[in-house]
Design a protein around this motif. Structure first.
Motif, short mmCIF file in Angstrom:
data_model
loop_
_atom_site.label_atom_id
_atom_site.label_comp_id
_atom_site.label_asym_id
_atom_site.label_seq_id
_atom_site.Cartn_x
_atom_site.Cartn_y
_atom_site.Cartn_z
N GLY A 279 0.77 -1.23 0.00
CA GLY A 279 0.00 0.00 0.00
C GLY A 279 0.80 1.27 0.00
N PHE A 280 2.11 1.20 0.23
CA PHE A 280 2.90 2.42 0.36
C PHE A 280 3.03 3.18 -0.95
N ILE A 281 3.42 2.51 -2.02
CA ILE A 281 3.61 3.18 -3.31
C ILE A 281 2.30 3.77 -3.84
N PRO A 282 1.18 3.01 -3.84
CA PRO A 282 -0.08 3.64 -4.27
C PRO A 282 -0.45 4.85 -3.41
N PHE A 283 -0.18 4.78 -2.11
CA PHE A 283 -0.46 5.92 -1.23
C PHE A 283 0.37 7.14 -1.64
N VAL A 284 1.64 6.94 -1.93
CA VAL A 284 2.51 8.05 -2.34
C VAL A 284 2.03 8.64 -3.66
N ILE A 285 1.62 7.80 -4.60
CA ILE A 285 1.13 8.30 -5.89
C ILE A 285 -0.15 9.11 -5.70
N ILE A 286 -1.07 8.61 -4.87
CA ILE A 286 -2.32 9.34 -4.64
C ILE A 286 -2.05 10.69 -3.98
N VAL A 287 -1.19 10.71 -2.99
CA VAL A 287 -0.86 11.98 -2.33
C VAL A 287 -0.17 12.92 -3.31
N GLY A 288 0.72 12.38 -4.14
CA GLY A 288 1.42 13.20 -5.12
C GLY A 288 0.50 13.79 -6.16
N MET A 289 -0.54 13.07 -6.53
CA MET A 289 -1.46 13.57 -7.55
C MET A 289 -2.41 14.63 -6.99
N ARG A 290 -2.46 14.79 -5.69
CA ARG A 290 -3.33 15.80 -5.08
C ARG A 290 -2.57 17.08 -4.73
N THR A 291 -1.32 17.18 -5.11
CA THR A 291 -0.54 18.38 -4.81
C THR A 291 -0.71 19.40 -5.93
N GLU A 292 -0.32 20.60 -5.66
CA GLU A 292 -0.35 21.66 -6.68
C GLU A 292 1.08 21.98 -7.05
N PRO A 293 1.45 22.17 -8.27
CA PRO A 293 0.70 21.92 -9.49
C PRO A 293 0.51 20.42 -9.70
N ARG A 294 -0.60 20.06 -10.31
CA ARG A 294 -0.94 18.65 -10.49
C ARG A 294 -0.03 18.00 -11.54
N PRO A 295 0.82 17.06 -11.10
CA PRO A 295 1.67 16.37 -12.07
C PRO A 295 0.88 15.26 -12.76
N THR A 296 1.39 14.84 -13.92
CA THR A 296 0.79 13.69 -14.58
C THR A 296 1.30 12.43 -13.91
N LEU A 297 0.63 11.32 -14.18
CA LEU A 297 1.06 10.05 -13.60
C LEU A 297 2.47 9.70 -14.06
N LEU A 298 2.79 10.00 -15.30
CA LEU A 298 4.13 9.72 -15.84
C LEU A 298 5.18 10.52 -15.09
N GLN A 299 4.89 11.78 -14.76
CA GLN A 299 5.84 12.59 -14.01
C GLN A 299 6.05 12.07 -12.59
N LEU A 300 4.99 11.50 -12.00
CA LEU A 300 5.13 10.93 -10.66
C LEU A 300 5.97 9.67 -10.64
N ILE A 301 5.83 8.86 -11.68
CA ILE A 301 6.51 7.57 -11.70
C ILE A 301 7.97 7.71 -12.09
N GLN A 302 8.28 8.67 -12.98
CA GLN A 302 9.65 8.84 -13.44
C GLN A 302 10.54 9.38 -12.33
N PRO A 303 11.74 8.80 -12.19
CA PRO A 303 12.67 9.36 -11.19
C PRO A 303 13.29 10.64 -11.74
N MET A 304 13.25 11.70 -11.00
CA MET A 304 13.82 13.02 -11.32
C MET A 304 13.46 13.39 -12.71
#
Length: 67
Positions: free
Chosen positions: A42-67
């Motif tokens: 559950g940790f990685i999905p939790f991090v992705i969900i929290v990351g997608m709720r931040t401003e500015p809203r990143p795309t899923l690809l931006q969240l998954i890619q390292p740096m």
């Protein structure tokens, strides 16, 4: 006069605590295994969900890619 003597009677709260302690002692391995598995998957999905709720809203690809 102001001294408090400990009560030797078992109160309902003490009885409940004894039951919970006994129950936890017999089920601690199962509880630990479930919590570990939940955190592991559950940790990685939790991090992705929290990351997608931040401003500015990143795309899923931006969240998954390292740096």
């Amino acid at each position: 006069r102001g001294l408090h003597r400990p009560c030797r009677e078992t109160t309902p709260a003490m009885a409940l605590l004894a039951k919970l302690t006994s129950w936890y002692a017999t089920h601690s391995d199962t509880i630990s295994e479930v919590l570990s598995t939940t955190f592991h998957y559950g940790f990685i999905p939790f991090v992705i969900i929290v990351g997608m709720r931040t401003e500015p809203r990143p795309t899923l690809l931006q969240l998954i890619q390292p740096m």
